[in-house]
Scaffold this motif. Structure first.
Motif, PDB file in Angstrom:
ATOM      1  N   GLU A  82      53.079 -76.839 -79.374  1.00  0.00           N
ATOM      2  CA  GLU A  82      53.283 -76.973 -80.819  1.00  0.00           C
ATOM      3  C   GLU A  82      52.455 -78.126 -81.382  1.00  0.00           C
ATOM      4  O   GLU A  82      51.855 -78.021 -82.454  1.00  0.00           O
ATOM      5  CB  GLU A  82      54.765 -77.178 -81.131  1.00  0.00           C
ATOM      6  N   ASP A 103      58.684 -79.100 -82.909  1.00  0.00           N
ATOM      7  CA  ASP A 103      59.232 -79.854 -81.787  1.00  0.00           C
ATOM      8  C   ASP A 103      58.102 -80.701 -81.232  1.00  0.00           C
ATOM      9  O   ASP A 103      57.225 -80.212 -80.517  1.00  0.00           O
ATOM     10  CB  ASP A 103      59.760 -78.896 -80.717  1.00  0.00           C
ATOM     11  N   ASP A 134      63.291 -86.339 -72.935  1.00  0.00           N
ATOM     12  CA  ASP A 134      62.352 -85.904 -73.966  1.00  0.00           C
ATOM     13  C   ASP A 134      61.544 -87.051 -74.564  1.00  0.00           C
ATOM     14  O   ASP A 134      60.601 -86.810 -75.327  1.00  0.00           O
ATOM     15  CB  ASP A 134      63.093 -85.190 -75.102  1.00  0.00           C
ATOM     16  N   GLU A 185      57.114 -80.694 -77.610  1.00  0.00           N
ATOM     17  CA  GLU A 185      56.587 -79.451 -77.047  1.00  0.00           C
ATOM     18  C   GLU A 185      55.063 -79.461 -77.180  1.00  0.00           C
ATOM     19  O   GLU A 185      54.513 -79.401 -78.279  1.00  0.00           O
ATOM     20  CB  GLU A 185      57.166 -78.246 -77.790  1.00  0.00           C
ATOM     21  N   LYS A 186      54.385 -79.517 -76.045  1.00  0.00           N
ATOM     22  CA  LYS A 186      52.935 -79.718 -76.023  1.00  0.00           C
ATOM     23  C   LYS A 186      52.169 -78.678 -76.839  1.00  0.00           C
ATOM     24  O   LYS A 186      51.271 -79.016 -77.603  1.00  0.00           O
ATOM     25  CB  LYS A 186      52.438 -79.722 -74.570  1.00  0.00           C
TER      26      LYS A 186
END
Length: 218
Positions: free
Chosen positions: A84, A78, A110, A81-82
């Motif tokens: 990840e 993702d 997003d 998502e920081k």
């Protein structure tokens, strides 16, 4: 998949635009939003290390299964998502990124986190090529959807699942990139070829824009 046209009509054309702006072609290449991995495998024939990533674990599984020769590696990610993204950058370092038709499929909230994640992946040396349907694509899709037989089979899910090609304003993309700390290095127009055909038998091509982006110093 509607975007999964053969590389000769997609990533091969995009790569010719992208390569002159790569500050370090030896960096790993990430196909962000790799889907079935068709473009990933093409890129793997041209760069020493290629990784296909996608939010969908099912897409990643299909991409891995289709890569019989093991040309590239694949994983679910993702990019909005920081944690990840930071983990991937810690593993690979700075990377170059190919991203086609991804931003418009993201929820509005997003989009900035996605491009913030892109900036984190690029680091200081990486460059990214983004190819996105332009605002003019919306009229093309709506015209197909309102035809006598309804939208073509592969386009029906685009509307059914709420995907919105053409909903991201053309001027919004450079603004989002700027907010992520990235600079637009080049921009142009090139149709986004799909796998679908209109009622007259011609392949559907969506008006699209491409941008090369990265960090600049000085």
């Amino acid at each position: 998949m509607i975007w999964d046209a053969e590389p000769a009509l997609t990533s091969a054309l995009h790569l010719a635009l992208f390569e002159p702006y790569l500050s370090d072609p030896a960096l790993p290449m990430v196909d962000l939003g790799c889907g079935n991995g068709t473009q990933t495998r093409f890129l793997a024939g041209r760069f020493p290390r290629v990784l296909g990533v996608d939010l969908s674990t099912a897409a990643v599984a299909r991409a891995r299964h289709a890569d019989l020769a093991g040309q590239a590696s694949y994983r679910a990610l993702d990019a909005a998502e920081k944690t990840e993204v930071e983990s991937l950058h810690a593993e690979f370092g700075d990377v170059n990124v190919y991203m086609r038709g991804v931003l418009h499929q993201s929820e509005p909230d997003d989009r900035q986190p996605l491009l913030d994640g892109l900036a984190a992946l690029l680091g200081e040396r990486g460059r990214a090529l983004l190819v996105e349907p332009s605002q003019a694509a919306k009229a093309v899709l709506l015209g197909l959807a309102r035809g006598p037989g309804g939208p073509p089979a592969k386009l029906a899910p685009v509307f059914r699942h709420g995907l919105a090609p053409g909903e991201v304003a053309d001027e919004a993309v450079p603004e989002l990139l700027g907010s992520a700390g990235l600079t637009v290095l080049a921009v142009g127009e090139l149709p986004l070829t799909t796998t679908e055909y209109g009622p007259d038998g011609t392949r559907v091509e969506l008006p699209a824009r491409w941008l090369v982006t990265g960090r600049t110093t000085g």
